[in-house]
Design a protein around this motif. Sequence first.
Motif, PDB file in Angstrom:
ATOM      1  N   MET A 152       4.975  -7.707   4.054  1.00 31.50           N
ATOM      2  CA  MET A 152       4.986  -6.558   3.335  1.00 31.50           C
ATOM      3  C   MET A 152       5.019  -6.814   1.818  1.00 31.50           C
ATOM      4  O   MET A 152       5.096  -7.964   1.398  1.00 31.50           O
ATOM      5  CB  MET A 152       6.579  -6.112   3.853  1.00 31.50           C
ATOM      6  N   GLY A 153       4.793  -5.750   1.206  1.00 33.36           N
ATOM      7  CA  GLY A 153       4.410  -6.010  -0.193  1.00 33.36           C
ATOM      8  C   GLY A 153       4.430  -4.754  -0.982  1.00 33.36           C
ATOM      9  O   GLY A 153       4.745  -3.594  -0.582  1.00 33.36           O
ATOM     10  N   TRP A 154       4.389  -4.794  -2.291  1.00 34.78           N
ATOM     11  CA  TRP A 154       4.385  -3.894  -3.271  1.00 34.78           C
ATOM     12  C   TRP A 154       3.165  -4.080  -4.236  1.00 34.78           C
ATOM     13  O   TRP A 154       2.836  -5.168  -4.662  1.00 34.78           O
ATOM     14  CB  TRP A 154       5.716  -3.940  -4.287  1.00 34.78           C
ATOM     15  N   TYR A 155       2.403  -2.809  -4.199  1.00 39.34           N
ATOM     16  CA  TYR A 155       1.204  -2.649  -5.196  1.00 39.34           C
ATOM     17  C   TYR A 155       1.653  -1.666  -6.289  1.00 39.34           C
ATOM     18  O   TYR A 155       2.590  -1.010  -5.986  1.00 39.34           O
ATOM     19  CB  TYR A 155       0.079  -2.025  -4.373  1.00 39.34           C
ATOM     20  N   ARG A 156       0.984  -1.481  -7.325  1.00 39.61           N
ATOM     21  CA  ARG A 156       1.184  -0.643  -8.301  1.00 39.61           C
ATOM     22  C   ARG A 156      -0.071  -0.148  -8.977  1.00 39.61           C
ATOM     23  O   ARG A 156      -1.207  -0.753  -8.664  1.00 39.61           O
ATOM     24  CB  ARG A 156       2.063  -1.009  -9.662  1.00 39.61           C
ATOM     25  N   GLN A 157      -0.433   1.192  -9.300  1.00 45.01           N
ATOM     26  CA  GLN A 157      -1.615   1.455  -9.955  1.00 45.01           C
ATOM     27  C   GLN A 157      -1.283   2.565 -11.218  1.00 45.01           C
ATOM     28  O   GLN A 157      -0.381   3.495 -11.112  1.00 45.01           O
ATOM     29  CB  GLN A 157      -2.158   2.498  -8.970  1.00 45.01           C
ATOM     30  N   ALA A 158      -1.663   1.871 -12.071  1.00 51.77           N
ATOM     31  CA  ALA A 158      -1.029   2.724 -13.693  1.00 51.77           C
ATOM     32  C   ALA A 158      -2.533   3.558 -13.766  1.00 51.77           C
ATOM     33  O   ALA A 158      -3.690   3.325 -13.298  1.00 51.77           O
ATOM     34  CB  ALA A 158      -1.037   1.640 -14.601  1.00 51.77           C
ATOM     35  N   PRO A 159      -2.404   4.370 -14.519  1.00 49.75           N
ATOM     36  CA  PRO A 159      -3.496   5.521 -14.964  1.00 49.75           C
ATOM     37  C   PRO A 159      -4.694   4.882 -15.318  1.00 49.75           C
ATOM     38  O   PRO A 159      -4.786   4.100 -16.108  1.00 49.75           O
ATOM     39  CB  PRO A 159      -2.878   6.544 -15.865  1.00 49.75           C
TER      40      PRO A 159
END
Length: 120
Positions: free
Chosen positions: A34-41
């Motif tokens: 399992m994991g966390w990703y992120r996306q900035a504008p």
Amino acid sequence: QVQLAESGGGLVQPGGSLRLSCAASGSILSLSAMGWYRQAPGKQRELVASITRDSRTNYADSVMGRFTISRDNGKKTVFLQMNSLRPEDTAVYYCNADITLRDGRRSDYWGQGTQVTVSS
């Protein structure tokens, strides 16, 4: 058949903390990584942290020492404790899970995303 429900995002001042949660539900036989990703504008989605079923962890260099990923296999939940938050941590955070369904199919699943904004 499978849902990943994220919670815990919000607005926080620089230096503050937030804890994200992601609970998996549905016709699940087993959860692997399992994991966390992120996306900035204007940026590509990036890995923040991941955790295997036996709790081996991996972190992006940018969050090492500030973020901690953990999981509760019994509750099918993954957490991301975020401390010492910086404005550059502002992004939509997505939960990801490698899931095997009861019918034997295995696939990656994504949550809907939760906004984290770090600003004074």
